[in-house]
Design a protein around this motif. Structure first.
Motif, PDB file in Angstrom:
ATOM      1  N   UNK A 188       0.835  -1.201   0.000  1.00  0.00           N
ATOM      2  CA  UNK A 188       0.000   0.000   0.000  1.00  0.00           C
ATOM      3  C   UNK A 188       0.870   1.252   0.000  1.00  0.00           C
ATOM      4  N   UNK A 189       0.262   2.366  -0.355  1.00  0.00           N
ATOM      5  CA  UNK A 189       0.977   3.631  -0.377  1.00  0.00           C
ATOM      6  C   UNK A 189       0.008   4.793  -0.319  1.00  0.00           C
ATOM      7  N   UNK A 190       0.554   5.997  -0.344  1.00  0.00           N
ATOM      8  CA  UNK A 190      -0.260   7.208  -0.371  1.00  0.00           C
ATOM      9  C   UNK A 190      -0.462   7.621  -1.835  1.00  0.00           C
ATOM     10  N   UNK A 191      -1.709   7.922  -2.169  1.00  0.00           N
ATOM     11  CA  UNK A 191      -2.061   8.298  -3.537  1.00  0.00           C
ATOM     12  C   UNK A 191      -2.938   9.547  -3.533  1.00  0.00           C
ATOM     13  N   UNK A 192      -2.806  10.334  -4.588  1.00  0.00           N
ATOM     14  CA  UNK A 192      -3.772  11.394  -4.854  1.00  0.00           C
ATOM     15  C   UNK A 192      -4.790  10.814  -5.822  1.00  0.00           C
ATOM     16  N   UNK A 193      -6.040  10.753  -5.378  1.00  0.00           N
ATOM     17  CA  UNK A 193      -7.114  10.167  -6.177  1.00  0.00           C
ATOM     18  C   UNK A 193      -8.006  11.290  -6.705  1.00  0.00           C
TER      19      UNK A 193
END
Length: 225
Positions: A188-193
Motif C-alpha cells: 500500500x501507499x499514499x495516492x492522490x485520487x
C-alpha cells in the motif's frame, strides 16, 4: 457567436483560479501537508482550498470533492491515481518503556505491549511474520488515529509501528526511540485520487503538480540523508 461563447467558457474552466475541495487523512494532513501548504498558497493565491478529513472511505459520486489523498491501493474505479509515497512504519516506543532492556531482535519485541491502529489491523502481524517471529495474540490497545497511537507510545503504554515521516519531530526530541530499524513491508501507499471527469480542472492540476513535486523532494532528501 456560438464559437466565441464556447471558447470563453473553455477559458473560464481552464483558468488557474477556483475552489478546490480536498479530502485528506487527518494525521497526514496535520503532520506532513499543513507545514508545507503555505508554499502552495503562495504559488497559487487565486485558488481557495477547502479541506475535509476522512478516515472512512469517500464517495466521489455523493461528496463534492475534487480530489482525495488516500492510503491503500490505487483500485478506485472511475478515478485517476497518482502515487505519492510509501509508508515506512518502524517500531518505536518511549525511552522509559525500554529503559531496562532495549530489544535486540524481533523476538524481544514480542514481549512488549503492542499498540495497534484500527486502519492497519495487520501491521504488527505482518511485521512479525516478515521477521519469522510468532507474536502473542490479542495483546495491546487499538486506536483510531495515528495521533492517538503516537501519544500513547510517548506515554510509555507500549510499542507502536509508526511511519517515520510522521514522527520525525518526536524522534528528534527524544520522546520516542527506534527499537529496531526494520520497517514493515507493505504494497500500500499514499495516492492522490481524482475523479476522471475532474482531472483537467485547473486547481486540481495545480495541486497535483505541487504535491508530486513535494513528495519527490522528500524522497530525494531521504536518499541523500
Amino acid at each position: 457567436m456560438k464559437l466565441v461563447r464556447n471558447a470563453s467558457l473553455n477559458a473560464m474552466r481552464n483558468q488557474p483560479g477556483g475552489i478546490l475541495n480536498l479530502a485528506i487523512l487527518p494525521t497526514f494532513g496535520m503532520r506532513w501537508l499543513m507545514p508545507r501548504f503555505a508554499d502552495f498558497l503562495k504559488r497559487n493565491p487565486q485558488i481557495t482550498v477547502n479541506f475535509t478529513s476522512k478516515l472512512s472511505p469517500f464517495d466521489f459520486g455523493v461528496e463534492n470533492l475534487h480530489a482525495a489523498i488516500h492510503f491503500g491501493l490505487p483500485d478506485w474505479p472511475g478515478t485517476d491515481s497518482v502515487f505519492l509515497m510509501r509508508e515506512e512504519a518502524i517500531p518505536v516506543a518511549a525511552p522509559s518503556l525500554v529503559a531496562k532492556i532495549m530489544p535486540k531482535s524481533p523476538v524481544d519485541m514480542a514481549t512488549l505491549p503492542l499498540l495497534n491502529l484500527e486502519t492497519r489491523p495487520r501491521a504488527w502481524a505482518d511485521w512479525f511474520e516478515q521477521n519469522d517471529v510468532e507474536p502473542s495474540a490479542g495483546r495491546g490497545m487499538t486506536f483510531e488515529q495515528f495521533a492517538l497511537v503516537t501519544q500513547a507510545a510517548i506515554a510509555g503504554l507500549g510499542a507502536a509501528l509508526l511511519p517515520r515521516f510522521l514522527i520525525q519531530s518526536e524522534l528528534e526530541r527524544g520522546e520516542l526511540v527506534i527499537l529496531l530499524d526494520i520497517a514493515v513491508n507493505s504494497s500500500a501507499g499514499y495516492y492522490l485520487i481524482t475523479p476522471t471527469h475532474r482531472t483537467s480542472y485547473a486547481p486540481t492540476i495545480a495541486f497535483r503538480k505541487w504535491l508530486v513535486e513535494q513528495t519527490a523532494k522528500d524522497s530525494n532528501d531521504t536518499a541523500i540523508g
